[in-house]
Design a protein around this motif. Structure first.
Motif, PDB file in Angstrom:
ATOM      1  N   GLU A  18       0.840  -1.212   0.000  1.00  0.00           N
ATOM      2  CA  GLU A  18       0.000   0.000   0.000  1.00  0.00           C
ATOM      3  C   GLU A  18       0.866   1.249   0.000  1.00  0.00           C
ATOM      4  O   GLU A  18       0.586   2.226  -0.699  1.00  0.00           O
ATOM      5  N   LEU A  19       1.928   1.233   0.805  1.00  0.00           N
ATOM      6  CA  LEU A  19       2.820   2.394   0.877  1.00  0.00           C
ATOM      7  C   LEU A  19       3.485   2.680  -0.469  1.00  0.00           C
ATOM      8  O   LEU A  19       3.742   3.831  -0.818  1.00  0.00           O
ATOM      9  N   LEU A  20       3.766   1.624  -1.221  1.00  0.00           N
ATOM     10  CA  LEU A  20       4.449   1.773  -2.499  1.00  0.00           C
ATOM     11  C   LEU A  20       3.487   1.824  -3.686  1.00  0.00           C
ATOM     12  O   LEU A  20       3.920   1.974  -4.830  1.00  0.00           O
ATOM     13  N   GLY A  21       2.205   1.700  -3.385  1.00  0.00           N
ATOM     14  CA  GLY A  21       1.198   1.680  -4.438  1.00  0.00           C
ATOM     15  C   GLY A  21       0.913   3.052  -5.030  1.00  0.00           C
ATOM     16  O   GLY A  21       1.490   4.068  -4.630  1.00  0.00           O
ATOM     17  N   GLU A  22      -0.007   3.090  -5.964  1.00  0.00           N
ATOM     18  CA  GLU A  22      -0.339   4.327  -6.693  1.00  0.00           C
ATOM     19  C   GLU A  22      -0.739   5.456  -5.761  1.00  0.00           C
ATOM     20  O   GLU A  22      -0.366   6.613  -5.967  1.00  0.00           O
ATOM     21  N   ASN A  23      -1.493   5.130  -4.725  1.00  0.00           N
ATOM     22  CA  ASN A  23      -1.938   6.147  -3.766  1.00  0.00           C
ATOM     23  C   ASN A  23      -1.156   6.064  -2.457  1.00  0.00           C
ATOM     24  O   ASN A  23      -1.641   6.477  -1.408  1.00  0.00           O
ATOM     25  N   GLY A  24       0.055   5.563  -2.540  1.00  0.00           N
ATOM     26  CA  GLY A  24       0.859   5.362  -1.352  1.00  0.00           C
ATOM     27  C   GLY A  24       1.584   6.604  -0.884  1.00  0.00           C
ATOM     28  O   GLY A  24       1.248   7.739  -1.255  1.00  0.00           O
ATOM     29  N   CYS A  25       2.606   6.390  -0.072  1.00  0.00           N
ATOM     30  CA  CYS A  25       3.354   7.486   0.544  1.00  0.00           C
ATOM     31  C   CYS A  25       4.454   7.987  -0.405  1.00  0.00           C
ATOM     32  O   CYS A  25       5.275   7.189  -0.877  1.00  0.00           O
TER      33      CYS A  25
END
Length: 265
Positions: A18-25
């Motif tokens: 999630e952190l590295l995803g499109e809407n991540g950090c």
């Protein structure tokens, strides 16, 4: 309900995805294995501090931080074609290969034989990329190890291939010889020689400790913590008595030190 290790690792990996995803950090998405090296070192030192402090709660937290970074780094390396599972499987196979006295039929009588056989197996496992010959004794030694720990590992690895003194008495004799050379260097006033000879004294003392079952890095860390604790208690005691610690003479500080030392003994 407590999750299994597999479930917990998967949950942590999902967080990283999630952190590295499109809407991540944005910060996490900028990281590389190289930029995470300093964080890995810092968190590992924090884990070591927690272990040595004896705080199980802190160990639990810091172990999670180290695990997070390992998973984070492994996820970035998936672009290079390998996963954390690959690393773990390779490590399991390596441990089995290096413990033939456990997973095979080799008869090992003592710890010294375990280490000697370990080094023998290790040297034959990999071939040098540049030359078709076994890896050297120190090829796997990390260059960035703290100096005391590196000295211990150098002596330990050398001993495993037979390059060491025959007895503890021989090491003690060498230590006294190195101390004499250090004293001679001090008398000469040669700064470079003084530094070099002092290093030789430390290196020999590390080996003497190793042969006695003492890890110099661990021993010194314990002494550092003891000194820090007593010094802070000295400062607190002087404050309680209305004194400014930095204004005290050495004799007054030393008296406080003895008082604190008696209280903690």
């Amino acid at each position: 309900m407590t999750k299994s290790t597999t479930e917990a690792l998967l949950a942590l990996r999902n967080v990283i995805d999630e952190l590295l995803g499109e809407n991540g950090c944005p910060w996490d998405k900028e990281q590389t294995p190289q930029t995470l090296c300093d964080y890995l070192l810092e968190e590992t030192y924090e884990l070591v501090d927690a272990i040595r402090s004896g705080s199980v709660i802190d160990v639990r937290e810091e172990m999670g931080d180290v695990a997070f970074l390992i998973l984070f780094i492994s996820s970035l390396y998936e672009k290079e074609g390998f996963t954390l599972a690959d690393s773990m499987q390779e490590n399991a196979a390596k441990m089995i290969r290096r413990h033939p006295h456990v997973f095979g039929e080799l008869d090992i009588q003592n710890v010294e034989e375990v280490w000697a056989n370990w080094e023998k197996i290790k040297r034959t496992e990999k071939q040098s990329d540049a030359e078709d010959k076994p890896k050297g004794t120190f090829d796997s030694l990390p260059k960035g190890l703290p100096s005391l720990l590196k000295a211990y590992r150098l002596n330990s690895k050398a001993a495993r291939v037979g390059f060491t003194w025959n007895s503890d008495a021989d090491v003690e004799k060498q230590y006294h010889a190195e101390w004499k050379e250090f004293q001679d260097a001090l008398a000469s006033g040669d700064t470079e020689a003084i530094t070099s000879e002092f290093g030789d004294v430390l290196f020999t003392l590390v080996e003497l400790g190793r042969r006695k079952g003492i890890k110099a890095n661990t021993a010194l860390d314990g002494t550092n913590l003891k000194f820090l604790d007593r010094f802070e208690k000295m400062e607190a005691l002087s404050h309680e008595r209305g004194m400014t610690f930095s204004d005290l003479s050495f004799e007054e500080m030393d008296a406080l030190w003895d008082e604190v030392k008696k209280q903690s003994s």
